[in-house]
Design an enzyme around this catalytic site. Structure first.
Site, mmCIF file in Angstrom:
data_model
loop_
_atom_site.group_PDB
_atom_site.id
_atom_site.type_symbol
_atom_site.label_atom_id
_atom_site.label_comp_id
_atom_site.label_asym_id
_atom_site.label_seq_id
_atom_site.Cartn_x
_atom_site.Cartn_y
_atom_site.Cartn_z
ATOM 1 N N HIS A 146 0.830 -1.216 0.000
ATOM 2 C CA HIS A 146 0.000 0.000 0.000
ATOM 3 C C HIS A 146 0.863 1.264 0.000
ATOM 4 O O HIS A 146 0.400 2.342 0.399
ATOM 5 C CB HIS A 146 -0.953 0.030 1.201
ATOM 6 C CG HIS A 146 -1.815 -1.188 1.322
ATOM 7 N ND1 HIS A 146 -3.007 -1.329 0.653
ATOM 8 C CD2 HIS A 146 -1.639 -2.342 2.020
ATOM 9 C CE1 HIS A 146 -3.539 -2.508 0.931
ATOM 10 N NE2 HIS A 146 -2.717 -3.158 1.759
ATOM 11 N N SER A 267 14.834 20.460 -16.439
ATOM 12 C CA SER A 267 13.727 21.415 -16.453
ATOM 13 C C SER A 267 14.173 22.700 -17.128
ATOM 14 O O SER A 267 15.317 23.139 -16.955
ATOM 15 C CB SER A 267 13.269 21.706 -15.012
ATOM 16 O OG SER A 267 12.425 22.831 -14.966
#
Length: 436
Positions: A146, A267
């Site tokens: 999870h 970026s």
């Protein structure tokens, strides 16, 4: 596919020159068998090869396209151009055949050719996974369920898991190739009324295919549905591994990282960025390949003995699925080969939660010392919740809990917090996974 996500060895399979070459071989091999049966003159079959067996140059392709623009039928356009090459004897070409005999058999040849490349890709990926798995077999890291810390594994074990998954995928691909590699030369509505079944057997043998047991003018599309479904499963596995890497590269985790080459930029705005762009790209490509399984399944339900509602679909998904998957497999191989692994960071994360990863072993040991499972769970959980609230580490808290210390001797309690306990069977798992 656009060149950005294509490799020439795969795209060449879907180029007109290769397609028309396969069409020619289907017709020429059929003519050979028809001559052997006495249906057409042997000299005519010979002339088909002598005069028609030429490269499909751009001029020949352009001529076929010009004829098709007029007749609105690609196979007729092909046969017209071939007749211009062969001459009068071309009247014996395509005897008793229908367009689907050529189109379907060719499509399956192309899919088989494409699959051979995909199998080579798969072998390279498996080799990379195996190599990196053994390199990191004994590098402990956090196992998660999870998305939450669970119990220790090793990074090599993670990669062994993916190796096993892609090994199954390779088996699926072999099975898909076997199922798709059939040939139909059965004529209109598949009854062999105007052509002997032995012609189909002859052409199939020459092209490395098997005769389709029963065709209804087309090869049954459940075969193609299974093929593209197999590609979709492989794409899902690509996304599975890509997603694992993306999660592990997150700044707050950073257990692994895609190789960031000198001069690379992450970026246009933020010079510090090192993004998992390759695995993000693979996630997108996987979605694309997987999306093509649905129209392939919808192609199964053709009208009666045939219609051509499948044709436009396959002219797209045949090239697009195989070209995209080929590129994705090779990109994933590159990612695995160059993946940067950070064992020190993995060790930091293992120790981040104050020993919570050993909670199950404490629970099981309490049961061995006579405590019910329900009470054992309650005892361990109440201490574990304190660790979550940053009130101490699990071992220290357990040492102050009389429900624990009254049952488990101190030396045995401390021994429960042993990382090696969780990885002691890694060699056994590796022996199973890499038995081949």
């Amino acid at each position: 596919m656009i060149p950005r996500y294509s490799r020439p060895q795969m795209t060449s399979i879907w180029e007109p020159a290769n397609k028309f070459r396969i069409w020619f071989e289907i017709e020429a091999h059929a003519a050979d068998k028809l001559a052997e049966l006495g249906v057409i003159p042997a000299e005519s079959a010979k002339l088909v090869w002598e005069k028609g067996d030429k490269p499909y140059t751009q001029d020949r392709i352009d001529r076929i396209d010009t004829v098709e623009a007029e007749v609105k039928h690609d196979v007729i356009a092909f046969l017209t151009e071939l007749a211009e090459q062969v001459g009068e004897e071309a009247r014996f070409v395509h005897q008793g055949m229908t367009s689907s005999d050529v189109l379907d058999t060719c499509f399956n040849v192309q899919l088989a050719q494409a699959t051979d490349i995909l199998l080579e890709d798969m072998d390279k990926l498996l080799a990379a996974l195996k190599k990196r798995a053994y390199e990191t077999k004994d590098v402990p890291c956090m196992g998660r369920s999870h998305g939450i810390h669970a119990e220790p594994v090793t990074f090599g074990l993670k990669l062994a898991t993916f190796y096993a998954e892609f090994k199954r995928n390779r088996d699926r691909l072999v099975a898909a190739r076997d199922e798709i590699a059939t040939c139909a030369i059965s004529g209109a509505v598949g009854t062999f009324a105007n052509i002997d079944p032995s012609v189909e057997e002859h052409v199939a043998a020459k092209l490395g295919l098997k005769p389709e047991p029963v065709s209804t003018q087309v090869i049954p599309r459940d075969r193609h549905a299974a093929y593209f479904a197999a590609l979709g499963v492989i794409a899902s596995s690509i996304e599975h591994l890509a997603t694992e890497i993306r999660h592990l590269q997150r700044t707050e985790v950073r257990e692994v990282e895609e190789f960031f080459s000198k001069g690379q930029k992450g970026s246009s705005a933020m010079p510090h960025k090192r993004n998992p762009v390759l695995t993000e790209n693979l996630t997108g490509l996987a979605r694309l390949v997987r999306s093509m399984a649905i129209p392939a399944m919808e192609n199964v339900a053709l009208w009666h003995e045939r219609d051509i509602s499948h044709s436009s679909v396959e002219r797209n998904i045949g090239p697009d699925a195989t070209v995209t998957l080929d590129f994705a497999l090779m990109r994933l191989t590159n990612v695995v080969e160059n993946l940067v692994v950070y064992p020190e960071r993995m060790d930091e994360i293992l120790n981040q939660m104050g020993g919570l990863v050993f909670s199950q072993r404490v629970l099981l040991t309490l049961t061995q010392y006579g405590v019910s499972r329900e009470d054992s769970y309650r005892i361990v959980q109440r201490n574990a919740m304190k660790v979550w609230n940053r009130e101490g580490d699990l071992l220290s808290l357990l040492k102050t809990d009389e429900d624990v210390t009254n049952r488990i001797p101190m030396d045995k309690l401390e021994a429960l917090f042993d990382l090696g306990y969780h990885t002691k069977h890694v060699d056994t798992i590796f022996a199973r996974v890499f038995a081949d």
